[in-house]
Write a protein that holds these residues in place. Structure first.
Motif, PDB file in Angstrom:
ATOM      1  N   ALA A 154      11.862 -53.035  19.757  1.00 20.75           N
ATOM      2  CA  ALA A 154      10.922 -52.036  20.173  1.00 20.75           C
ATOM      3  C   ALA A 154       9.685 -52.395  20.725  1.00 20.75           C
ATOM      4  CB  ALA A 154      10.813 -50.831  19.307  1.00 20.75           C
ATOM      5  N   VAL A 155       9.289 -52.096  21.960  1.00 23.72           N
ATOM      6  CA  VAL A 155       7.859 -52.404  22.124  1.00 23.72           C
ATOM      7  C   VAL A 155       7.236 -51.437  23.477  1.00 23.72           C
ATOM      8  CG1 VAL A 155       8.471 -54.154  24.083  1.00 23.72           C
ATOM      9  CG2 VAL A 155       6.416 -54.473  22.593  1.00 23.72           C
ATOM     10  N   ALA A 156       6.226 -51.735  23.698  1.00 21.57           N
ATOM     11  CA  ALA A 156       5.631 -50.780  24.857  1.00 21.57           C
ATOM     12  C   ALA A 156       5.993 -51.516  25.982  1.00 21.57           C
ATOM     13  CB  ALA A 156       4.133 -50.658  24.755  1.00 21.57           C
ATOM     14  N   ASP A 157       6.436 -50.834  26.998  1.00 24.44           N
ATOM     15  CA  ASP A 157       6.933 -51.458  28.423  1.00 24.44           C
ATOM     16  C   ASP A 157       5.677 -51.352  29.236  1.00 24.44           C
ATOM     17  OD1 ASP A 157       9.350 -52.378  27.445  1.00 24.44           O
ATOM     18  OD2 ASP A 157      10.371 -50.371  28.205  1.00 24.44           O
ATOM     19  N   THR A 158       5.343 -52.179  29.807  1.00 26.71           N
ATOM     20  CA  THR A 158       3.997 -52.431  30.820  1.00 26.71           C
ATOM     21  C   THR A 158       4.363 -52.501  32.159  1.00 26.71           C
ATOM     22  OG1 THR A 158       3.659 -54.738  30.251  1.00 26.71           O
ATOM     23  CG2 THR A 158       2.333 -53.105  28.960  1.00 26.71           C
ATOM     24  N   LYS A 159       3.651 -52.542  33.146  1.00 26.71           N
ATOM     25  CA  LYS A 159       4.144 -52.653  34.502  1.00 26.71           C
ATOM     26  C   LYS A 159       3.406 -54.075  34.899  1.00 26.71           C
ATOM     27  CE  LYS A 159       4.675 -48.855  37.658  1.00 26.71           C
ATOM     28  NZ  LYS A 159       3.894 -48.227  38.701  1.00 26.71           N
ATOM     29  N   GLY A 160       4.187 -55.174  35.667  1.00 23.17           N
ATOM     30  CA  GLY A 160       3.528 -56.129  36.013  1.00 23.17           C
ATOM     31  C   GLY A 160       4.854 -57.084  35.682  1.00 23.17           C
ATOM     32  N   TYR A 192       0.567 -59.110  28.067  1.00 25.17           N
ATOM     33  CA  TYR A 192      -1.101 -58.940  27.794  1.00 25.17           C
ATOM     34  C   TYR A 192      -1.778 -58.873  28.962  1.00 25.17           C
ATOM     35  CZ  TYR A 192      -4.412 -58.465  23.915  1.00 25.17           C
ATOM     36  OH  TYR A 192      -5.287 -57.707  23.132  1.00 25.17           O
ATOM     37  N   ASP A 193      -1.430 -59.373  30.019  1.00 24.29           N
ATOM     38  CA  ASP A 193      -2.234 -59.521  31.092  1.00 24.29           C
ATOM     39  C   ASP A 193      -1.754 -58.294  32.151  1.00 24.29           C
ATOM     40  OD1 ASP A 193       0.285 -60.831  31.486  1.00 24.29           O
ATOM     41  OD2 ASP A 193      -0.733 -62.376  32.591  1.00 24.29           O
ATOM     42  N   THR A 194      -1.727 -57.068  31.722  1.00 24.79           N
ATOM     43  CA  THR A 194      -1.248 -55.904  32.231  1.00 24.79           C
ATOM     44  C   THR A 194      -2.182 -54.613  32.039  1.00 24.79           C
ATOM     45  OG1 THR A 194       0.245 -55.111  30.555  1.00 24.79           O
ATOM     46  CG2 THR A 194       1.079 -56.605  32.328  1.00 24.79           C
ATOM     47  N   SER A 195      -2.102 -53.536  32.650  1.00 32.70           N
ATOM     48  CA  SER A 195      -3.034 -52.360  32.235  1.00 32.70           C
ATOM     49  C   SER A 195      -2.446 -51.178  31.849  1.00 32.70           C
ATOM     50  CB  SER A 195      -4.037 -52.291  33.528  1.00 32.70           C
ATOM     51  OG  SER A 195      -3.463 -51.989  34.730  1.00 32.70           O
ATOM     52  N   VAL A 196      -1.245 -50.773  32.423  1.00 32.96           N
ATOM     53  CA  VAL A 196      -0.588 -49.565  31.876  1.00 32.96           C
ATOM     54  C   VAL A 196       0.879 -49.783  31.285  1.00 32.96           C
ATOM     55  CG1 VAL A 196      -1.751 -48.596  33.950  1.00 32.96           C
ATOM     56  CG2 VAL A 196       0.518 -49.525  34.356  1.00 32.96           C
ATOM     57  N   VAL A 197       1.001 -48.618  30.390  1.00 32.79           N
ATOM     58  CA  VAL A 197       2.415 -48.483  29.772  1.00 32.79           C
ATOM     59  C   VAL A 197       3.036 -47.416  30.547  1.00 32.79           C
ATOM     60  CG1 VAL A 197       3.412 -47.839  27.624  1.00 32.79           C
ATOM     61  CG2 VAL A 197       1.496 -49.162  27.567  1.00 32.79           C
ATOM     62  N   THR A 198       4.313 -47.725  30.569  1.00 30.53           N
ATOM     63  CA  THR A 198       5.269 -46.516  31.305  1.00 30.53           C
ATOM     64  C   THR A 198       6.041 -45.977  30.318  1.00 30.53           C
ATOM     65  OG1 THR A 198       6.956 -48.400  31.991  1.00 30.53           O
ATOM     66  CG2 THR A 198       5.270 -47.840  33.515  1.00 30.53           C
ATOM     67  N   GLY A 199       6.473 -46.671  29.033  1.00 30.05           N
ATOM     68  CA  GLY A 199       7.268 -46.055  28.136  1.00 30.05           C
ATOM     69  C   GLY A 199       7.434 -47.021  26.928  1.00 30.05           C
ATOM     70  N   PHE A 200       8.196 -46.426  25.985  1.00 34.42           N
ATOM     71  CA  PHE A 200       8.483 -47.351  24.832  1.00 34.42           C
ATOM     72  C   PHE A 200      10.161 -47.493  24.546  1.00 34.42           C
ATOM     73  CE2 PHE A 200       4.601 -45.265  24.181  1.00 34.42           C
ATOM     74  CZ  PHE A 200       3.690 -46.435  23.797  1.00 34.42           C
ATOM     75  N   SER A 201      10.648 -48.691  24.915  1.00 31.27           N
ATOM     76  CA  SER A 201      11.871 -48.841  24.897  1.00 31.27           C
ATOM     77  C   SER A 201      12.494 -49.588  23.834  1.00 31.27           C
ATOM     78  CB  SER A 201      12.576 -49.406  26.184  1.00 31.27           C
ATOM     79  OG  SER A 201      12.130 -50.574  26.503  1.00 31.27           O
ATOM     80  N   HIS A 202      13.783 -49.877  23.430  1.00 32.46           N
ATOM     81  CA  HIS A 202      14.377 -50.326  22.117  1.00 32.46           C
ATOM     82  C   HIS A 202      15.227 -51.351  22.356  1.00 32.46           C
ATOM     83  CE1 HIS A 202      13.674 -46.019  22.675  1.00 32.46           C
ATOM     84  NE2 HIS A 202      14.748 -46.105  23.553  1.00 32.46           N
ATOM     85  N   MET A 203      15.460 -51.933  23.483  1.00 34.48           N
ATOM     86  CA  MET A 203      16.317 -53.141  23.593  1.00 34.48           C
ATOM     87  C   MET A 203      15.523 -54.148  24.521  1.00 34.48           C
ATOM     88  SD  MET A 203      19.068 -52.650  22.020  1.00 34.48           S
ATOM     89  CE  MET A 203      20.398 -53.619  22.922  1.00 34.48           C
TER      90      MET A 203
END
Length: 369
Positions: A61-67, A75-86
């Motif tokens: 599980a982690v925050a999914d970012t764009k990039g 870490y070198d991103t700016s936005v989160v689009t969701g939290f997924s599990h695989m």
């Protein structure tokens, strides 16, 4: 430490092995987890997975970012689009997995369900710099919409705790699930919601990030911490309270990213005025097994207890190493122990989760060597 590239990390680990591989030295105050930084390698193309997992755990599980988000968070991103599990770890190439992201919103503008944000590009939210915290079995991050997200895992389920900060509007949280994956290679899928309990369930067929064929995955999301207000489904940028299920089929004219859909549950203010927990079970076999995985592995939504169990599992694995670190910098010790930790993220324990192999024999997948 965070900006280390994968190449730099390998070099540093090699140096640390020469410096640290020596005679045993006991230290009752030593906690190996204090020297593990899962965020190392999450920028500059490191592609490492920094989120919550058990040793060789299936759920990640982690925050999914764009990039450059091959492992979900970078870490070198700016936005989160969701939290997924695989997720996979350190694969390079195309993003991998990230199936069925969930996303919390503190409330819908003007309390209008269709003024919440649904599709990935619409709901993306800035994350607060320096807010990510990672430790074996735990990950957290703060979003600009006032949500503080924490997550931990068992082997086949994830537990999220979303805490909502101060808002100018009445708090009526909405949590959606999206029939999507990181590489946006879903061909079809379905989602449903139980109007009595708010349980979100569904499945999807996905292409792998590389290779041939497809695979099916299933999910089951339950909530705790707030009274259910209403439920429904959404498709593209519209949502409604009826019907209670939605289905997506392949389209030759609309891409997966703009033809996404899912289900949602909306709540009254949380019981403690702050937090809602979401428990997500996953399975390659079916929805029933996804639900059973979550119910069996964490029946009590015990967030702190789940974190503690995960930490104990990591200590047991890492404590087989013993080093004499006299005269060695803390930074070099962190590189060594973080490298040792990284070797136990994959392969992943899919025992009982291979739909082509009915066996209780141990089965591990996601080898990348």
């Amino acid at each position: 430490m965070h900006p280390l590239s994968r190449k730099q990390l390998v070099g540093a680990i090699s140096t640390s092995l020469l410096a640290l591989a020596s005679a045993n030295k006991s230290n009752n105050d030593f906690d190996v987890l204090d020297y593990v930084d899962p965020l190392i390698g999450t920028s500059n193309g490191g592609h490492v997975f920094p989120g919550a997992t058990l040793p060789y755990g299936m759920a990640k599980a982690v925050a999914d970012t764009k990039g450059e988000n091959q492992a979900g968070f970078a870490y070198d991103t700016s936005v989160v689009t969701g939290f997924s599990h695989m997720h996979d770890d350190g694969t390079g190439g195309s993003p991998s997995m990230g199936n069925f992201p969930i996303f919390p919103q503190p409330s819908c503008p003007e309390d209008d369900i269709n003024k919440c944000q649904w599709q990935q590009d619409d709901r993306e939210t800035a994350w607060i710099p320096k807010s990510p915290k990672a430790r074996p079995g735990f990950f957290s991050i703060d979003l600009a919409n006032g949500v503080h997200a924490e997550m931990t895992t068992t082997n086949r389920s994830a537990l999220y705790r979303f805490t909502f900060g101060d808002s100018d509007t009445a708090l009526s949280p909405v949590v959606l699930v999206d029939i999507m994956d990181l590489p946006q290679l879903r061909s079809n899928g379905s989602a449903a919601v139980d109007p009595e309990t708010g349980r979100l369930t569904g499945n999807g067929t996905f292409a792998p990030s590389f290779g041939q064929g497809t695979y099916d995955m299933h999910f089951c999301v339950d909530f705790k911490g707030a009274r259910l207000r209403d439920t429904g489904v959404w498709s593209q940028n519209r949502a409604g309270f009826e019907p209670k299920s939605v289905k997506i089929e392949p389209s030759g004219t609309i891409s997966a990213s703009t033809n996404s859909a899912g289900s949602f549950a909306r709540f009254y203010e949380p019981d403690d005025g702050k937090s809602i927990m979401a428990r997500v079970g996953v399975s390659f076999i079916g929805v029933d097994q996804a639900c059973a995985n979550a119910e069996r592995e964490q029946p009590d939504y015990d967030f702190e207890g789940t974190v503690e169990t995960a930490e104990d599992a990591w200590r047991e694995k890492l404590n087989v190493f013993s080093v004499d670190a006299e005269g060695v910098s803390k930074e070099l010790q962190e590189v060594f122990w973080s490298g040792a930790y990284r070797t136990m993220i994959s392969p992943q324990d899919y025992t009982g989760e291979n739909p082509l192999w009915e066996s209780d024999e141990p089965y591990y997948d996601s080898f990348y060597w």
